[in-house]
Design an enzyme around this catalytic site. Structure first.
Site, mmCIF file in Angstrom:
data_model
loop_
_atom_site.group_PDB
_atom_site.id
_atom_site.type_symbol
_atom_site.label_atom_id
_atom_site.label_comp_id
_atom_site.label_asym_id
_atom_site.label_seq_id
_atom_site.Cartn_x
_atom_site.Cartn_y
_atom_site.Cartn_z
ATOM 1 N N GLY A 164 51.777 42.226 0.214
ATOM 2 C CA GLY A 164 52.822 42.749 -0.675
ATOM 3 C C GLY A 164 54.211 42.556 -0.101
ATOM 4 C CD GLU A 198 51.685 39.870 -3.507
ATOM 5 O OE1 GLU A 198 51.511 41.026 -3.067
ATOM 6 O OE2 GLU A 198 50.890 39.325 -4.299
ATOM 7 C CB ALA A 255 50.024 47.100 -0.563
ATOM 8 C CD GLU A 284 47.587 39.796 -0.214
ATOM 9 O OE1 GLU A 284 47.528 38.722 0.438
ATOM 10 O OE2 GLU A 284 48.628 40.201 -0.759
HETATM 11 N N1 CO8 Z 1 49.162 49.256 5.664
HETATM 12 C C1 CO8 Z 1 49.095 50.393 6.383
HETATM 13 N N2 CO8 Z 1 49.390 50.459 7.701
HETATM 14 C C2 CO8 Z 1 49.727 49.307 8.309
HETATM 15 C C3 CO8 Z 1 49.802 48.090 7.628
HETATM 16 C C4 CO8 Z 1 49.512 48.084 6.239
HETATM 17 N N3 CO8 Z 1 49.607 46.985 5.490
HETATM 18 N N4 CO8 Z 1 50.154 47.127 8.510
HETATM 19 C C5 CO8 Z 1 50.309 47.730 9.701
HETATM 20 N N5 CO8 Z 1 50.049 49.041 9.591
HETATM 21 C C6 CO8 Z 1 50.087 50.061 10.644
HETATM 22 C C7 CO8 Z 1 48.878 49.973 11.555
HETATM 23 O O1 CO8 Z 1 47.781 50.621 10.993
HETATM 24 C C8 CO8 Z 1 49.411 50.643 12.803
HETATM 25 O O2 CO8 Z 1 49.384 52.033 12.592
HETATM 26 P P1 CO8 Z 1 48.699 52.996 13.701
HETATM 27 O O3 CO8 Z 1 49.585 52.844 14.906
HETATM 28 O O4 CO8 Z 1 48.765 54.344 13.075
HETATM 29 O O5 CO8 Z 1 47.337 52.471 13.950
HETATM 30 C C9 CO8 Z 1 50.883 50.250 12.819
HETATM 31 O O6 CO8 Z 1 51.204 49.831 11.482
HETATM 32 C C10 CO8 Z 1 51.171 49.084 13.740
HETATM 33 O O7 CO8 Z 1 50.300 48.026 13.391
HETATM 34 P P2 CO8 Z 1 49.446 47.216 14.483
HETATM 35 O O8 CO8 Z 1 49.074 48.109 15.639
HETATM 36 O O9 CO8 Z 1 48.325 46.551 13.761
HETATM 37 O O10 CO8 Z 1 50.547 46.162 14.975
HETATM 38 P P3 CO8 Z 1 50.285 44.722 15.579
HETATM 39 O O11 CO8 Z 1 51.600 44.273 16.096
HETATM 40 O O12 CO8 Z 1 49.140 44.729 16.550
HETATM 41 O O13 CO8 Z 1 49.836 43.806 14.351
HETATM 42 C C11 CO8 Z 1 50.006 42.986 12.070
HETATM 43 C C12 CO8 Z 1 50.761 43.529 13.329
HETATM 44 C C13 CO8 Z 1 49.431 41.633 12.391
HETATM 45 C C14 CO8 Z 1 51.058 42.864 10.988
HETATM 46 C C15 CO8 Z 1 48.896 43.975 11.673
HETATM 47 O O14 CO8 Z 1 49.434 45.277 11.619
HETATM 48 C C16 CO8 Z 1 48.252 43.664 10.353
HETATM 49 O O15 CO8 Z 1 47.449 42.755 10.270
HETATM 50 N N6 CO8 Z 1 48.621 44.451 9.304
HETATM 51 C C17 CO8 Z 1 48.005 44.309 7.998
HETATM 52 C C18 CO8 Z 1 48.530 43.078 7.291
HETATM 53 C C19 CO8 Z 1 47.862 42.935 5.941
HETATM 54 O O16 CO8 Z 1 46.671 42.735 5.841
HETATM 55 N N7 CO8 Z 1 48.677 43.016 4.877
HETATM 56 C C20 CO8 Z 1 48.181 42.893 3.520
HETATM 57 C C21 CO8 Z 1 47.908 44.228 2.949
HETATM 58 S S1 CO8 Z 1 47.167 44.136 1.361
HETATM 59 C C22 CO8 Z 1 48.449 43.886 0.313
HETATM 60 O O17 CO8 Z 1 49.569 43.828 0.696
HETATM 61 C C23 CO8 Z 1 48.085 43.737 -1.115
HETATM 62 C C24 CO8 Z 1 49.312 43.776 -1.980
HETATM 63 C C25 CO8 Z 1 48.885 43.906 -3.361
HETATM 64 C C26 CO8 Z 1 50.086 44.213 -4.224
HETATM 65 C C27 CO8 Z 1 49.750 45.080 -5.304
HETATM 66 C C28 CO8 Z 1 50.323 46.396 -5.033
HETATM 67 C C29 CO8 Z 1 50.374 47.334 -6.111
#
Ligand code: CO8
Length: 258
Positions: free
Chosen positions: A109, A112, A65, A132
């Protein structure tokens, strides 16, 4: 329909939806979730479409998400808007089969959403996880439930409590994905599988999907009874007559979805 966060295409009798927010690794913002719901509605209503493939980019199916969108939410924002029902579960109400073709990250998400699909084909670079907990929240779109049913308590518990990602090979061993294919072949393979399904009897495919899904909601005896009723019902279809006649006559069947 003009979409901004997804790409929607038709390949013969298959609907192909590609999540398309590359700069945010396909983070599932509200607009994307709404557009995904609209695209699924359109494919469900389209008689020409027999199955749907949902995919992302080579780097990310979806990295979760949208954290930037969620960060400022209060409990009341989340609770009053019932943050999650808002289109998120649309995949699970699709009657037509939906295949997730997952390459790269399927996190939070994203994992999921993949699990809401009927099955997952994974590219060899796929990574699945429920991180998460590292953000101070827990999965909210079925992660604690569908992951546990798919991989069992031990692995689900470890993944949910630590945020550890698993790679495609581990996901296949654990039963989370049906198969792993080379990255370059992922989408074409998923479309091929979807075309195969789309070429079968539509009503019988819907019944088969309904019967398998019943296994997650019922006791064994209720599930078997439900299966038996649907099995009997297949004999009321013209497609059953055609399928069996074609076998006996040593030819390919032509199903008419009747
Ligand atoms: N949300 C928003 N932006 C994101 C997300 C995300 N989940 N993941 C990556 N991005 C963005 C980064 O902020 C970055 O943007 P910017 O260049 O503007 O800074 C861009 O994507 C590229 O990301 P990275 O530079 O971090 O790329 P890496 O290759 O270094 O890392 C990862 C890749 C490991 C995937 C890393 O981006 C990461 O850890 N992302 C977050 C993963 C995460 O924690 N996901 C869980 C989110 S919470 C969730 O999903 C709850 C769901 C609940 C469902 C209920 C919904 C209603």
């Amino acid at each position: 329909m003009a979409y901004e966060t997804i790409i929607v295409e038709t390949r013969r009798h298959v609907g192909l939806i590609t999540l398309n927010r590359p700069k945010a690794l396909n983070a599932l913002c509200a607009q994307l979730v709404a557009e995904l719901g609209q695209a699924l509605d359109a494919f469900e209503a389209d008689d020409e479409i027999g199955a749907i493939v949902l995919t992302g980019s080579e780097k990310a199916f979806a990295a979760g998400a949208d954290i930037k969108e969620m960060a400022g939410k209060s409990f009341m924002d989340a609770y009053l808007a019932d943050f999650i029902t808002d289109g998120w579960e649309r995949i699970t109400t699709c009657r037509k089969p939906v295949i997730a073709a997952v390459a790269g990250f399927a996190l939070g998400g994203g994992c999921e959403v993949a699990m809401m699909c009927d099955f997952i084909l994974a590219a060899d670079n796929a990574k699945f996880g429920q991180p998460e907990i590292t953000l101070g929240i827990i999965p909210g779109a079925g992660g604690t439930q569908r992951l546990t049913r798919a991989v069992g308590k031990a692995k689900a518990m470890e993944m949910v409590l630590t945020g550890r990602m698993i790679d495609a090979a581990e996901a296949e061993r654990a039963g989370l994905v049906s198969r792993v294919v080379p990255l370059a072949e992922l989408v074409e393979e998923a479309v091929k599988v979807a075309e195969k399904i789309a070429g079968l009897s539509r009503p019988v495919v819907l019944m088969a999907k309904e019967a398998v899904n019943a296994a997650f909601e019922t006791s064994l005896s209720q599930g078997i009874r439900f299966e038996r009723r649907l099995f009997h019902a297949t004999f009321a279809t013209e497609d059953q007559k055609e399928g069996m006649a074609a076998f006996i006559e040593k030819r390919s069947p032509t199903f008419r979805n009747r």
